[in-house]
Motif scaffolding. Structure first.
Motif, mmCIF file in Angstrom:
data_model
loop_
_atom_site.group_PDB
_atom_site.id
_atom_site.type_symbol
_atom_site.label_atom_id
_atom_site.label_comp_id
_atom_site.label_asym_id
_atom_site.label_seq_id
_atom_site.Cartn_x
_atom_site.Cartn_y
_atom_site.Cartn_z
ATOM 1 N N PRO A 147 41.057 31.201 56.145
ATOM 2 C CA PRO A 147 42.224 31.906 55.612
ATOM 3 C C PRO A 147 41.783 33.143 54.823
ATOM 4 N N ALA A 148 42.473 34.236 55.054
ATOM 5 C CA ALA A 148 42.143 35.503 54.398
ATOM 6 C C ALA A 148 42.900 35.600 53.076
ATOM 7 N N VAL A 149 42.165 35.913 52.016
ATOM 8 C CA VAL A 149 42.753 36.025 50.684
ATOM 9 C C VAL A 149 42.370 37.361 50.077
ATOM 10 N N LEU A 150 43.367 38.048 49.568
ATOM 11 C CA LEU A 150 43.170 39.305 48.852
ATOM 12 C C LEU A 150 43.303 39.027 47.365
ATOM 13 N N VAL A 151 42.290 39.410 46.593
ATOM 14 C CA VAL A 151 42.317 39.271 45.136
ATOM 15 C C VAL A 151 42.430 40.674 44.556
ATOM 16 N N VAL A 152 43.477 40.902 43.749
ATOM 17 C CA VAL A 152 43.722 42.225 43.174
ATOM 18 C C VAL A 152 43.781 42.108 41.663
ATOM 19 N N ASP A 153 42.832 42.747 40.998
ATOM 20 C CA ASP A 153 42.801 42.769 39.536
ATOM 21 C C ASP A 153 41.998 43.978 39.108
ATOM 22 N N ASP A 154 42.496 44.705 38.107
ATOM 23 C CA ASP A 154 41.755 45.865 37.627
ATOM 24 C C ASP A 154 40.584 45.471 36.725
ATOM 25 N N ALA A 173 42.480 31.148 34.621
ATOM 26 C CA ALA A 173 42.818 30.015 35.480
ATOM 27 C C ALA A 173 41.554 29.504 36.149
ATOM 28 N N GLU A 174 41.521 28.221 36.371
ATOM 29 C CA GLU A 174 40.396 27.634 37.084
ATOM 30 C C GLU A 174 40.488 28.031 38.565
ATOM 31 N N PRO A 175 39.419 28.562 39.126
ATOM 32 C CA PRO A 175 39.458 28.941 40.547
ATOM 33 C C PRO A 175 39.873 27.798 41.463
ATOM 34 N N ARG A 176 39.472 26.575 41.157
ATOM 35 C CA ARG A 176 39.856 25.446 42.018
ATOM 36 C C ARG A 176 41.361 25.203 41.961
ATOM 37 N N ASP A 177 42.000 25.495 40.813
ATOM 38 C CA ASP A 177 43.451 25.364 40.721
ATOM 39 C C ASP A 177 44.145 26.419 41.577
ATOM 40 N N VAL A 178 43.627 27.644 41.537
ATOM 41 C CA VAL A 178 44.172 28.717 42.376
ATOM 42 C C VAL A 178 43.969 28.351 43.851
ATOM 43 N N ALA A 179 42.772 27.927 44.196
ATOM 44 C CA ALA A 179 42.490 27.536 45.593
ATOM 45 C C ALA A 179 43.380 26.392 46.043
ATOM 46 N N VAL A 190 38.395 41.984 47.762
ATOM 47 C CA VAL A 190 38.795 42.347 46.398
ATOM 48 C C VAL A 190 39.263 43.788 46.373
ATOM 49 N N ALA A 191 40.316 44.020 45.612
ATOM 50 C CA ALA A 191 40.779 45.377 45.318
ATOM 51 C C ALA A 191 40.964 45.464 43.813
ATOM 52 N N TYR A 192 40.502 46.572 43.242
ATOM 53 C CA TYR A 192 40.616 46.782 41.798
ATOM 54 C C TYR A 192 41.768 47.717 41.448
ATOM 55 N N SER A 193 42.439 48.220 42.481
ATOM 56 C CA SER A 193 43.549 49.151 42.253
ATOM 57 C C SER A 193 44.526 49.040 43.424
ATOM 58 N N PRO A 194 45.766 49.451 43.196
ATOM 59 C CA PRO A 194 46.731 49.469 44.296
ATOM 60 C C PRO A 194 46.261 50.331 45.476
ATOM 61 N N ARG A 195 45.600 51.426 45.194
ATOM 62 C CA ARG A 195 45.086 52.299 46.263
ATOM 63 C C ARG A 195 44.114 51.535 47.163
ATOM 64 N N ASP A 217 36.034 39.691 40.786
ATOM 65 C CA ASP A 217 34.800 39.330 41.483
ATOM 66 C C ASP A 217 34.458 37.856 41.346
ATOM 67 N N SER A 218 34.647 37.295 40.153
ATOM 68 C CA SER A 218 34.293 35.889 39.968
ATOM 69 C C SER A 218 35.222 34.981 40.782
ATOM 70 N N LEU A 219 36.516 35.276 40.798
ATOM 71 C CA LEU A 219 37.438 34.474 41.605
ATOM 72 C C LEU A 219 37.104 34.614 43.089
ATOM 73 N N ALA A 220 36.861 35.825 43.534
ATOM 74 C CA ALA A 220 36.540 36.048 44.949
ATOM 75 C C ALA A 220 35.260 35.325 45.353
ATOM 76 N N THR A 221 34.269 35.318 44.500
ATOM 77 C CA THR A 221 33.010 34.631 44.804
ATOM 78 C C THR A 221 33.237 33.140 44.988
ATOM 79 N N VAL A 222 34.004 32.548 44.081
ATOM 80 C CA VAL A 222 34.279 31.117 44.188
ATOM 81 C C VAL A 222 35.101 30.818 45.441
ATOM 82 N N LEU A 223 36.113 31.634 45.708
ATOM 83 C CA LEU A 223 36.922 31.409 46.914
ATOM 84 C C LEU A 223 36.083 31.549 48.178
#
Length: 123
Positions: free
Chosen positions: A8-15, A110-116, A36-41, A21-27
């Motif tokens: 499953p493809a997941v996009l993590v967006v946070d400035d 949030a705990e990454p496992r809870d998000v996952a 990962v995207a750090y901006s709307p652009r 990065d930490s959430l994306a690594t765990v996922l």
């Protein structure tokens, strides 16, 4: 860039880069095809490059644009609505997030496992 058919493809967006990065690594370690995207652009760039997320984990306060705006733009660009997960420091935003179509709402940190646990199952 295309998504993996088996993950499953997941996009993590946070400035906040460390948060994203930490959430994306765990996922990634849990079997997700994560970007990962750090901006709307950067969200727009990822979609234009072919990334089609099944779910998006969005911070609500992205500075230049809200996570609500990013969610609307993402849905329009994809031509469909992925699962939307809010991950924010604002507890007062949950009612609006629900009205705006977010499926899940988490307060930072949030705990990454809870998000996952709310994302489409990874194989």
């Amino acid at each position: 860039m295309t998504t993996s058919p088996n993950r499953p493809a997941v996009l993590v967006v946070d400035d906040l880069k460390d948060t994203a990065d930490s959430l994306a690594t765990v996922l990634d370690m849990m079997g997700y095809d994560t970007r990962v995207a750090y901006s709307p652009r950067q969200v727009g760039e990822l979609v234009r490059s072919g990334f089609r997320p099944d779910a998006a984990v969005l911070d609500i306060d992205l500075g230049e644009q809200s996570g609500f705006d990013v969610a609307r733009d993402l849905c329009a660009a994809l031509g469909r609505r992925p699962m939307l997960v809010a991950l924010t420091g604002y507890s007062s935003m949950e009612p609006r997030a629900r009205r705006e179509g977010f499926d899940h709402y988490f307060l930072k940190p949030a705990e990454p496992r809870d998000v996952a646990g709310v994302l489409p199952a990874a194989s």
